[in-house]
Design an enzyme around this catalytic site. Sequence first.
Site, PDB file in Angstrom:
ATOM      1  N   HIS A 127       0.814  -1.216   0.000  1.00 57.79           N
ATOM      2  CA  HIS A 127       0.000   0.000   0.000  1.00 57.79           C
ATOM      3  C   HIS A 127       0.853   1.274   0.000  1.00 57.79           C
ATOM      4  CE1 HIS A 127       0.853   0.642   4.315  1.00 57.79           C
ATOM      5  NE2 HIS A 127       0.740  -0.665   4.417  1.00 57.79           N
ATOM      6  N   ASP A 128       0.395   2.248  -0.745  1.00 58.95           N
ATOM      7  CA  ASP A 128       0.965   3.600  -0.762  1.00 58.95           C
ATOM      8  C   ASP A 128       2.365   3.670  -1.368  1.00 58.95           C
ATOM      9  OD1 ASP A 128      -1.290   4.883   0.766  1.00 58.95           O
ATOM     10  OD2 ASP A 128      -0.579   3.502   2.307  1.00 58.95           O
ATOM     11  N   GLY A 145       5.017  -0.976   2.792  1.00 55.91           N
ATOM     12  CA  GLY A 145       4.203   0.203   2.533  1.00 55.91           C
ATOM     13  C   GLY A 145       5.006   1.484   2.441  1.00 55.91           C
TER      14      GLY A 145
END
Length: 271
Positions: A127-128, A145
């Site tokens: 994520h991200d 992340g």
Amino acid sequence: MSMIAASASIHPLAVVDDGAVIGENVKIGPFCRVGSRVKLGDGSELISHVSVTGLTTIGRNAKIFPCAVIGGDPQSVHHAGEETTLTIGDNCTMREGVTMNTGTAEGGGKTVVGNNNLFLANSHVAHDCILGDHIILSNNVMLAGHVKVEDRVILGGGSAVHQFTRIGRQAFIGGLSAVSYDVIPYGMLNGNPGILGGLNVVGMTRAGIERSVIHQVRRAFKQIFEGEGSARVNAEAIRAEYLDCPQVIEILDFIAAESDRALSSPHRGKN
């Protein structure tokens, strides 16, 4: 209702949920699942047993191999089901078992992957993450992340990158390396813990950088990491000396930028 181009080819054993947008000449093989909020760009191909879900946009000419899961929820204990996105550019290949997650609300809500990237089997983009162009993730590479990877980086098989780490343009990460700290542009990192062993001279040469420029970057590298002060102090001290060398200035700007992580160096893995 799904928006499916007339030229798209969808196997009868595939499932395309209502709402999906399928571009021209897309091929979706058997046992694939495409979610209702997915957009597949023109010329893309899902070979078989591929899951594309979430609020995910994939550009043109993607090729996705069996058992890849693209656009799954972020693997974060803080995720509470917020609407977040995954955006993938053009001409990306995702081999068997690749996983990519959408962003988290606290991390800005989006995972972004650029163009012309190659993701080998079982590599993971968390994520991200923000990825540039012409990047290679070899087999079993793991990006945690919030990792940022700049253009033309190569990560060797089984390497793992700590959350919030930055990897500068055209760096090379050796196989099985643990990347716990930021890696400068053109850097070469190996080992666990990862040690900055020098510069990716082979990659620089292949990119057409002149030998005289490579010598300048090598000299700057020594001044930064072998000087008496910290790497950041040394980097700022030599800036005026290299104003006519964009590659060195790129390294100095990378070092000067704010970061959540320390800086990889030839000494104990950080500086």
